[in-house]
Design a protein around this motif. Sequence first.
Motif, mmCIF file in Angstrom:
data_model
loop_
_atom_site.group_PDB
_atom_site.id
_atom_site.type_symbol
_atom_site.label_atom_id
_atom_site.label_comp_id
_atom_site.label_asym_id
_atom_site.label_seq_id
_atom_site.Cartn_x
_atom_site.Cartn_y
_atom_site.Cartn_z
ATOM 1 N N ARG A 208 1.011 -1.123 0.129
ATOM 2 C CA ARG A 208 -0.145 -0.055 0.039
ATOM 3 C C ARG A 208 0.977 1.301 -0.156
ATOM 4 O O ARG A 208 1.596 1.575 1.017
ATOM 5 N N ILE B 273 -7.508 9.934 -9.682
ATOM 6 C CA ILE B 273 -8.807 10.022 -8.998
ATOM 7 C C ILE B 273 -9.015 11.406 -8.916
ATOM 8 O O ILE B 273 -7.949 12.273 -8.610
ATOM 9 N N GLY C 297 -13.826 11.894 -6.483
ATOM 10 C CA GLY C 297 -13.715 10.683 -6.454
ATOM 11 C C GLY C 297 -13.843 9.725 -7.507
ATOM 12 O O GLY C 297 -13.921 8.267 -7.573
ATOM 13 N N ARG D 188 -12.539 7.382 -10.549
ATOM 14 C CA ARG D 188 -11.517 6.706 -10.654
ATOM 15 C C ARG D 188 -11.192 6.258 -12.204
ATOM 16 O O ARG D 188 -11.885 5.905 -12.807
ATOM 17 N N THR E 8 -6.043 -0.544 -6.325
ATOM 18 C CA THR E 8 -7.251 0.396 -6.004
ATOM 19 C C THR E 8 -6.691 1.710 -5.812
ATOM 20 O O THR E 8 -5.656 1.526 -4.722
ATOM 21 N N SER F 103 -7.384 5.545 -3.902
ATOM 22 C CA SER F 103 -8.258 6.277 -3.068
ATOM 23 C C SER F 103 -7.430 7.427 -2.550
ATOM 24 O O SER F 103 -6.383 7.614 -2.567
ATOM 25 N N ARG F 104 -8.403 8.136 -1.776
ATOM 26 C CA ARG F 104 -7.956 9.468 -1.156
ATOM 27 C C ARG F 104 -8.708 9.596 -0.174
ATOM 28 O O ARG F 104 -9.824 9.400 0.081
ATOM 29 N N ASP F 105 -7.858 10.679 1.010
ATOM 30 C CA ASP F 105 -8.404 10.902 2.241
ATOM 31 C C ASP F 105 -8.347 12.487 2.194
ATOM 32 O O ASP F 105 -7.177 12.723 2.628
ATOM 33 N N MET G 51 -3.198 10.528 -0.551
ATOM 34 C CA MET G 51 -3.901 9.503 -1.563
ATOM 35 C C MET G 51 -3.249 8.141 -1.307
ATOM 36 O O MET G 51 -1.799 8.060 -0.885
ATOM 37 N N TYR G 52 -3.795 7.194 -1.714
ATOM 38 C CA TYR G 52 -3.462 5.919 -1.590
ATOM 39 C C TYR G 52 -3.228 5.003 -2.951
ATOM 40 O O TYR G 52 -4.045 5.430 -3.639
ATOM 41 N N GLN H 38 -3.590 0.835 -3.120
ATOM 42 C CA GLN H 38 -3.345 -0.362 -2.806
ATOM 43 C C GLN H 38 -3.097 -1.372 -3.981
ATOM 44 O O GLN H 38 -3.941 -1.361 -4.885
#
Length: 115
Positions: free
Chosen positions: A19, A51, A55, A57, A68, A70-72, A78-79, A81
């Motif tokens: 990750r 992304i 949101g 993608r 995958t 993703s973001r927070d 941002m991530y 996986q």
Amino acid sequence: QVQLVESGGGLVQPGGSLRLSCVASGFSSSNYVMSWYRQAPGKERELVASITNFGGRNYADFVKGRFTISRDNGKNTMYLQMNNLKPEDTAVYYCKAVRNFFAYWGQGTQVTVSS
């Protein structure tokens, strides 16, 4: 100071997972399209996934079903996986933030997939 810092890379066996994280500082990444790119030795840098700030993608065909993004926005992070990693995924992974005429890159994190 505007900065993107990637982390989470390393050495993993084929079939393994990692990750990656990309932390933004000096600006709010929530209004930016965030992306992961990678560059293998002797090859051009290529888009892995992106992304939007809403949101949405988008994935490169070679990672669909395995990676995958993703973001927070609350953490300005941002991530990525990455599952079922393959030797051909070996590369330096970079994050990028884009908004209008502004674009920022991180320094990269090495991912090596090898037995």
